[in-house]
Write a protein that holds these residues in place. Structure first.
Motif, PDB file in Angstrom:
ATOM      1  N   MET A   1      34.533 -11.337 -32.851  1.00  0.00           N
ATOM      2  CA  MET A   1      34.114  -9.947 -32.178  1.00  0.00           C
ATOM      3  C   MET A   1      32.818 -10.418 -31.225  1.00  0.00           C
ATOM      4  N   HIS A   2      33.076  -9.709 -30.225  1.00  0.00           N
ATOM      5  CA  HIS A   2      31.808  -9.953 -29.037  1.00  0.00           C
ATOM      6  C   HIS A   2      31.650  -8.496 -28.330  1.00  0.00           C
ATOM      7  N   ASP A   3      30.407  -8.201 -28.634  1.00  0.00           N
ATOM      8  CA  ASP A   3      30.186  -6.935 -27.785  1.00  0.00           C
ATOM      9  C   ASP A   3      28.898  -6.937 -26.748  1.00  0.00           C
ATOM     10  N   GLY A   4      28.798  -8.295 -26.445  1.00  0.00           N
ATOM     11  CA  GLY A   4      28.040  -8.440 -25.153  1.00  0.00           C
ATOM     12  C   GLY A   4      26.620  -8.694 -25.488  1.00  0.00           C
ATOM     13  N   SER A   5      26.205  -8.523 -26.872  1.00  0.00           N
ATOM     14  CA  SER A   5      24.809  -8.934 -27.208  1.00  0.00           C
ATOM     15  C   SER A   5      24.846  -9.822 -28.207  1.00  0.00           C
ATOM     16  N   ALA A  16      33.079 -17.237 -44.800  1.00  0.00           N
ATOM     17  CA  ALA A  16      32.029 -17.269 -43.983  1.00  0.00           C
ATOM     18  C   ALA A  16      32.048 -16.893 -42.649  1.00  0.00           C
ATOM     19  N   ASP A  17      30.839 -16.714 -42.146  1.00  0.00           N
ATOM     20  CA  ASP A  17      30.657 -16.056 -40.771  1.00  0.00           C
ATOM     21  C   ASP A  17      29.717 -16.973 -39.932  1.00  0.00           C
ATOM     22  N   LEU A  18      29.714 -16.933 -38.806  1.00  0.00           N
ATOM     23  CA  LEU A  18      28.849 -17.464 -37.678  1.00  0.00           C
ATOM     24  C   LEU A  18      28.469 -16.440 -36.640  1.00  0.00           C
ATOM     25  N   VAL A  19      27.190 -15.937 -36.721  1.00  0.00           N
ATOM     26  CA  VAL A  19      26.825 -15.066 -35.446  1.00  0.00           C
ATOM     27  C   VAL A  19      25.657 -15.514 -34.660  1.00  0.00           C
ATOM     28  N   THR A  20      25.871 -15.307 -33.212  1.00  0.00           N
ATOM     29  CA  THR A  20      25.170 -16.000 -32.254  1.00  0.00           C
ATOM     30  C   THR A  20      24.630 -15.025 -31.268  1.00  0.00           C
ATOM     31  N   PHE A  21      23.432 -14.892 -30.782  1.00  0.00           N
ATOM     32  CA  PHE A  21      22.939 -13.989 -29.905  1.00  0.00           C
ATOM     33  C   PHE A  21      21.879 -14.687 -29.103  1.00  0.00           C
ATOM     34  N   THR A  22      21.247 -14.082 -28.014  1.00  0.00           N
ATOM     35  CA  THR A  22      20.295 -14.337 -27.511  1.00  0.00           C
ATOM     36  C   THR A  22      18.994 -13.534 -27.655  1.00  0.00           C
ATOM     37  N   ALA A  23      17.840 -14.255 -27.937  1.00  0.00           N
ATOM     38  CA  ALA A  23      16.689 -13.366 -28.116  1.00  0.00           C
ATOM     39  C   ALA A  23      15.801 -13.960 -27.144  1.00  0.00           C
ATOM     40  N   ASP A  24      14.750 -13.033 -26.756  1.00  0.00           N
ATOM     41  CA  ASP A  24      13.649 -12.997 -25.789  1.00  0.00           C
ATOM     42  C   ASP A  24      14.326 -13.772 -24.529  1.00  0.00           C
ATOM     43  N   GLU A  25      15.370 -13.430 -24.239  1.00  0.00           N
ATOM     44  CA  GLU A  25      16.186 -13.773 -22.898  1.00  0.00           C
ATOM     45  C   GLU A  25      16.144 -15.456 -22.756  1.00  0.00           C
ATOM     46  N   ASP A  26      15.571 -16.169 -23.469  1.00  0.00           N
ATOM     47  CA  ASP A  26      15.889 -17.503 -23.253  1.00  0.00           C
ATOM     48  C   ASP A  26      16.015 -18.434 -24.601  1.00  0.00           C
ATOM     49  N   ASN A  27      16.179 -17.615 -25.479  1.00  0.00           N
ATOM     50  CA  ASN A  27      16.509 -18.230 -27.056  1.00  0.00           C
ATOM     51  C   ASN A  27      17.825 -18.199 -27.516  1.00  0.00           C
ATOM     52  N   ALA A  28      18.600 -18.907 -27.920  1.00  0.00           N
ATOM     53  CA  ALA A  28      19.783 -18.849 -28.294  1.00  0.00           C
ATOM     54  C   ALA A  28      19.735 -19.054 -30.006  1.00  0.00           C
ATOM     55  N   VAL A  29      20.350 -18.152 -30.734  1.00  0.00           N
ATOM     56  CA  VAL A  29      19.977 -17.880 -32.101  1.00  0.00           C
ATOM     57  C   VAL A  29      21.528 -18.119 -32.719  1.00  0.00           C
ATOM     58  N   TRP A  30      21.562 -18.897 -33.536  1.00  0.00           N
ATOM     59  CA  TRP A  30      23.127 -18.982 -34.653  1.00  0.00           C
ATOM     60  C   TRP A  30      22.500 -18.893 -36.063  1.00  0.00           C
ATOM     61  N   LEU A  31      23.185 -17.926 -36.669  1.00  0.00           N
ATOM     62  CA  LEU A  31      23.164 -17.556 -38.154  1.00  0.00           C
ATOM     63  C   LEU A  31      24.368 -17.773 -38.712  1.00  0.00           C
TER      64      LEU A  31
END
Length: 53
Positions: A1-5, A16-31
């Protein structure tokens, strides 16, 4: 699933799941989430800019 954010990838066999997103414009986050719902991993990489930037 990808919604742009964020993007989510699931493994039905492991539950299991892996979620990734960008935080504060410059930080990649993986959960990561384990099959029992507990947080398996959290990774934050600073200075990362996804394309296009």
């Amino acid at each position: 699933m990808h919604d742009g954010s964020f993007e989510r990838v699931s493994h039905d066999g492991l539950g299991a799941d892996l979620v990734t997103f960008t935080a504060d414009e410059d930080n990649a986050v993986w959960l990561g989430r384990a099959a029992d719902g507990t947080v398996a991993s959290v990774v934050v990489v600073g200075g990362f800019r996804p394309h296009p930037y």
